[in-house]
Design a protein around this motif. Structure first.
Motif, short mmCIF file in Angstrom:
data_model
loop_
_atom_site.label_atom_id
_atom_site.label_comp_id
_atom_site.label_asym_id
_atom_site.label_seq_id
_atom_site.Cartn_x
_atom_site.Cartn_y
_atom_site.Cartn_z
N ALA A 155 11.78 0.37 -7.44
CA ALA A 155 12.54 1.61 -7.63
C ALA A 155 12.41 2.52 -6.41
O ALA A 155 13.40 3.14 -5.99
CB ALA A 155 12.05 2.33 -8.88
N LYS A 156 11.23 2.59 -5.85
CA LYS A 156 11.03 3.42 -4.65
C LYS A 156 11.83 2.87 -3.48
O LYS A 156 12.48 3.63 -2.74
CB LYS A 156 9.53 3.45 -4.30
CG LYS A 156 9.19 4.20 -3.01
CD LYS A 156 9.49 5.67 -3.13
CE LYS A 156 8.82 6.49 -2.01
NZ LYS A 156 9.32 6.19 -0.67
N THR A 159 15.67 3.63 -4.08
CA THR A 159 16.14 5.01 -4.10
C THR A 159 15.57 5.87 -2.98
O THR A 159 16.12 6.93 -2.69
CB THR A 159 15.77 5.67 -5.44
OG1 THR A 159 14.34 5.72 -5.57
CG2 THR A 159 16.35 4.88 -6.62
N SER A 161 12.79 7.47 -3.13
CA SER A 161 11.91 8.51 -3.67
C SER A 161 11.23 7.99 -4.93
O SER A 161 11.55 6.90 -5.43
CB SER A 161 12.71 9.78 -3.99
OG SER A 161 13.44 9.63 -5.19
N GLU A 163 11.43 9.63 -7.80
CA GLU A 163 12.06 10.30 -8.95
C GLU A 163 12.44 9.32 -10.05
O GLU A 163 12.07 9.52 -11.22
CB GLU A 163 13.30 11.07 -8.49
CG GLU A 163 14.00 11.80 -9.62
CD GLU A 163 15.20 12.60 -9.14
OE1 GLU A 163 16.19 12.68 -9.90
OE2 GLU A 163 15.15 13.14 -8.01
N LEU A 164 13.16 8.26 -9.72
CA LEU A 164 13.62 7.31 -10.74
C LEU A 164 12.44 6.66 -11.44
O LEU A 164 12.40 6.57 -12.68
CB LEU A 164 14.51 6.24 -10.11
CG LEU A 164 14.96 5.12 -11.06
CD1 LEU A 164 15.80 5.68 -12.20
CD2 LEU A 164 15.74 4.05 -10.28
#
Length: 199
Positions: A155-156, A159, A161, A163-164
């Protein structure tokens, strides 16, 4: 076998989700705080250390409270809601101060939940099932700790970041809290297993 016992599976699912969240967030906390705040690494180190002290104090306070009122699962559920909210705020807050406060709230409860749930296994399992049941629950929990960081990293990378990943982990923490509530309801609806270890 232990994995055919519905309570072992439920406890294992709780452990899987719980350890997945707390292990991954704890390991990445300095990076999360570095990204979300203007603090230097020394200040972040102090903040993480303060979180550890709060977590240790919470274990003592909540453990003593649970011993006195006998409701470990209720306390674990409430801590789980705090955990989910803290992780969500860490992911979405535009305020560095609010992110730091949310991290401290996370740190204050994240160590207490495993203490409350594992000390409650004896309420859910027959005394003759405890050893193999605990092994099965711990196995599922460690699988969560092994798999979750891969999803977090993906996920990092996708995206750029945290956040997700933090939003998803807050949902996972909510699901874990819901399973704790289900188990608490089942335990209150049935008498403790014969020869169970006293709570």
């Amino acid at each position: 076998g232990a994995f055919r016992n519905p309570r072992v599976l439920l406890l294992g699912a709780i452990g899987f989700l719980l350890i997945a969240v707390i292990t991954t967030v704890i390991l990445n906390a300095p990076l999360i705080l570095l990204e979300a705040t203007a603090l230097d690494t020394k200040s972040i180190g102090y903040l993480v250390a303060l979180g550890g002290l709060l977590g240790a104090a919470a274990i003592l306070v909540l453990g003593n409270h649970a011993d006195r009122n006998g409701d470990r699962w209720g306390a674990a559920f409430r801590c789980g809601i705090v955990l989910a909210a803290a992780v969500l705020v860490m992911g979405l807050s535009p305020s560095p101060l609010l992110t730091c406060i949310a991290y401290l709230a996370f740190a204050a409860v994240c160590f207490a939940i495993p203490m409350l749930t594992s000390s409650g296994w004896a309420e859910a399992l027959h005394v003759r099932e405890l050893a193999v049941g605990a092994a099965a629950i711990n196995t599922l929990s460690q699988i969560g700790a092994f798999l979750a960081p891969y999803g977090w990293g993906a996920a990092k990378d996708a995206t750029g970041s945290f956040e997700l990943a933090l939003v998803v982990f807050s949902v996972v923490a909510l699901l874990m809290s819901a399973l704790i509530l289900v188990l608490r309801h089942r335990l209150r609806g049935h008498s403790a297993p014969a020869d169970a270890v006293p709570a």
